[in-house]
Design an enzyme around this catalytic site. Structure first.
Site, PDB file in Angstrom:
ATOM      1  N   ASP A 132     109.393 108.310  30.509  1.00 58.59           N
ATOM      2  CA  ASP A 132     108.519 108.901  29.901  1.00 58.59           C
ATOM      3  C   ASP A 132     107.933 107.841  28.533  1.00 58.59           C
ATOM      4  O   ASP A 132     109.256 107.128  28.150  1.00 58.59           O
ATOM      5  CB  ASP A 132     108.572 110.053  29.606  1.00 58.59           C
ATOM      6  CG  ASP A 132     107.218 110.687  29.215  1.00 58.59           C
ATOM      7  OD1 ASP A 132     105.992 110.144  29.581  1.00 58.59           O
ATOM      8  OD2 ASP A 132     107.075 111.846  28.599  1.00 58.59           O
TER       9      ASP A 132
ATOM     10  N   TRP B 285     104.400 103.559  23.971  1.00 60.77           N
ATOM     11  CA  TRP B 285     104.942 102.410  23.443  1.00 60.77           C
ATOM     12  C   TRP B 285     103.925 101.301  23.413  1.00 60.77           C
ATOM     13  O   TRP B 285     103.975 100.295  22.360  1.00 60.77           O
ATOM     14  CB  TRP B 285     106.031 101.977  24.626  1.00 60.77           C
ATOM     15  CG  TRP B 285     106.741 100.623  24.388  1.00 60.77           C
ATOM     16  CD1 TRP B 285     107.926 100.417  23.852  1.00 60.77           C
ATOM     17  CD2 TRP B 285     106.333  99.465  24.972  1.00 60.77           C
ATOM     18  NE1 TRP B 285     108.345  99.174  23.711  1.00 60.77           N
ATOM     19  CE2 TRP B 285     107.154  98.444  24.453  1.00 60.77           C
ATOM     20  CE3 TRP B 285     105.537  98.780  25.731  1.00 60.77           C
ATOM     21  CZ2 TRP B 285     107.175  97.127  24.570  1.00 60.77           C
ATOM     22  CZ3 TRP B 285     105.297  97.528  25.867  1.00 60.77           C
ATOM     23  CH2 TRP B 285     106.324  96.666  25.474  1.00 60.77           C
TER      24      TRP B 285
ATOM     25  N   ASN C   7     100.255 113.268  38.035  1.00 63.81           N
ATOM     26  CA  ASN C   7      99.508 112.026  37.368  1.00 63.81           C
ATOM     27  C   ASN C   7      98.228 111.587  38.098  1.00 63.81           C
ATOM     28  O   ASN C   7      97.617 110.571  37.465  1.00 63.81           O
ATOM     29  CB  ASN C   7     100.704 111.006  37.342  1.00 63.81           C
ATOM     30  CG  ASN C   7     101.821 111.134  36.643  1.00 63.81           C
ATOM     31  OD1 ASN C   7     102.986 110.904  36.864  1.00 63.81           O
ATOM     32  ND2 ASN C   7     101.698 111.850  35.312  1.00 63.81           N
TER      33      ASN C   7
HETATM   34  C1  IPE Z   1     106.476 112.746  33.806  1.00 64.82           C
HETATM   35  O1  IPE Z   1     105.895 112.413  32.583  1.00 64.82           O
HETATM   36  C2  IPE Z   1     106.008 112.195  35.035  1.00 64.82           C
HETATM   37  C3  IPE Z   1     106.615 110.773  35.043  1.00 64.82           C
HETATM   38  C4  IPE Z   1     107.401 110.320  34.086  1.00 64.82           C
HETATM   39  C5  IPE Z   1     106.370 110.063  36.249  1.00 64.82           C
HETATM   40  P1  IPE Z   1     104.445 112.632  32.143  1.00 64.82           P
HETATM   41  O2  IPE Z   1     103.913 112.119  31.106  1.00 64.82           O
HETATM   42  O3  IPE Z   1     103.433 112.899  33.186  1.00 64.82           O
HETATM   43  O4  IPE Z   1     104.609 114.336  31.641  1.00 64.82           O
HETATM   44  P2  IPE Z   1     103.870 115.245  30.701  1.00 64.82           P
HETATM   45  O5  IPE Z   1     102.445 115.191  31.382  1.00 64.82           O
HETATM   46  O6  IPE Z   1     103.921 114.682  29.390  1.00 64.82           O
HETATM   47  O7  IPE Z   1     104.580 116.621  30.927  1.00 64.82           O
HETATM   48  C1  IPE Z   2     105.677 107.412  32.039  1.00 63.37           C
HETATM   49  O1  IPE Z   2     104.919 106.983  30.634  1.00 63.37           O
HETATM   50  C2  IPE Z   2     104.974 106.729  33.132  1.00 63.37           C
HETATM   51  C3  IPE Z   2     104.320 107.517  33.897  1.00 63.37           C
HETATM   52  C4  IPE Z   2     104.107 109.166  33.798  1.00 63.37           C
HETATM   53  C5  IPE Z   2     103.604 106.985  35.203  1.00 63.37           C
HETATM   54  P1  IPE Z   2     103.614 107.680  30.478  1.00 63.37           P
HETATM   55  O2  IPE Z   2     102.464 107.258  31.027  1.00 63.37           O
HETATM   56  O3  IPE Z   2     103.416 109.104  30.595  1.00 63.37           O
HETATM   57  O4  IPE Z   2     103.326 107.419  28.849  1.00 63.37           O
HETATM   58  P2  IPE Z   2     103.079 108.410  27.620  1.00 63.37           P
HETATM   59  O5  IPE Z   2     103.927 109.752  27.723  1.00 63.37           O
HETATM   60  O6  IPE Z   2     101.661 108.558  27.755  1.00 63.37           O
HETATM   61  O7  IPE Z   2     103.551 107.648  26.430  1.00 63.37           O
HETATM   62 MG    MG Z   3     104.047 110.628  29.457  1.00 65.50          MG
END
Ligand code: IPE
Ligand code: IPE
Ligand code: MG
Length: 253
Positions: free
Chosen positions: A32, A37, A80
């Site tokens: 995550d 980043w 997602n």
């Molecule tokens: C969890 O991250 C899913 C992955 C890392 C693929 P999210 O960014 O989707 O989770 P939430 O929404 O912050 O709980």
């Molecule tokens: C994790 O990073 C990757 C996926 C969930 C696909 P995020 O895209 O959730 O990044 P943040 O949490 O918004 O920073």
């Molecule tokens: Mg995330």
């Protein structure tokens, strides 16, 4: 005679085997923080996902170096899909590229690629590429990379319930004989042992529908480091932390 210059090799070997004993067999990671980043640098979110793919490459190599057999990574959750279309398609393209670029190294290190999640939800081109690389690496047994794609733990458990109900309805299974084992056998990869260590990057203290059944007794490690910055050193720190844990499994020992 004790000497500072020549260490007691017996002790060194003992420590080494201790360290080995405390190595996780299966590490699961919620990768995550890619978006944050990128945002911190004024870059588009996709740049964060690209750099995140490089972290995955680095951690996969580190697993090989540490002799860790299973690595399961949360790459795309069933939730997602609600993200903007452009981000979802960017992630799907990145996944295709990752598979193509990584195939050579998977062979080199004898890594079997597997997936958990709803394959049918993925674009046809991604499914094809996944099927191809999974088939090409299916004979490796030393290391396993498991990608969680369109994965949701509640869906996984619900599908397991449905399969069990079908067996009961068909008269093949007595409801009184349903055990934890019966349920575990219906999950996506019943042959894979439960994760010993679950890592989440970016500081969020939540599970986000990942491996709810399988992490019942996993050790948790949350780091504020965003996934694109999580490399060998951060991974080694997580492993060192794990090595100090005392897993009691309900006992008092
Ligand atoms: C969890 O991250 C899913 C992955 C890392 C693929 P999210 O960014 O989707 O989770 P939430 O929404 O912050 O709980
Ligand atoms: C994790 O990073 C990757 C996926 C969930 C696909 P995020 O895209 O959730 O990044 P943040 O949490 O918004 O920073
Ligand atoms: Mg995330």
């Amino acid at each position: 005679m004790e000497s500072d210059v020549f260490p007691d090799l017996g002790k060194v070997a003992e420590n080494m085997s201790d360290e080995k004993q405390n190595m996780p067999h299966h590490v699961a990671i919620i990768m995550d923080g890619n978006g944050r980043w990128a945002k911190a640098r004024g870059w588009p979110r996709l740049k964060g996902h690209q750099e995140g793919a490089n972290s995955l490459r680095a951690i996969l190599r580190a697993c090989r170096d540490h002799g860790i057999k299973y690595l399961t990574v949360y790459a795309f959750s069933s939730e997602n899909w609600v993200r903007p279309k452009s981000e979802v398609s960017g992630l799907m393209n990145l996944l295709k590229t990752f598979l193509r670029k990584q195939e050579h190294e998977l062979h080199e290190n004898k890594v079997r690629l597997r997936m958990i999640g709803r394959m049918a939800d993925l674009p046809a081109a991604v499914q094809q590429e996944l099927e191809r690389v999974m088939a090409a690496t299916a004979h490796y047994t030393e290391h396993h990379l498991i990608l969680a794609l369109s994965y949701g733990s509640r869906t996984e458990i619900t599908e397991a319930c449905r399969a069990i109900a079908r067996e009961v309805k068909a008269g093949q299974l007595d409801p009184e004989k349903i055990t934890e084992q019966t349920v575990a056998q219906q999950l996506y990869l019943p042959d894979v042992p439960d994760p010993d260590l679950l890592i989440r990057t970016s500081g969020e203290m939540r599970i986000s529908n990942f491996l709810l059944w399988q992490i019942s007794y996993s050790e948790l490690y949350v780091t504020p480091v965003f996934w694109p910055d999580f490399r060998e050193q951060e991974f080694a720190a997580a492993l060192a932390d794990y090595a100090k844990r005392h897993r009691r499994f309900g006992d008092i020992k």
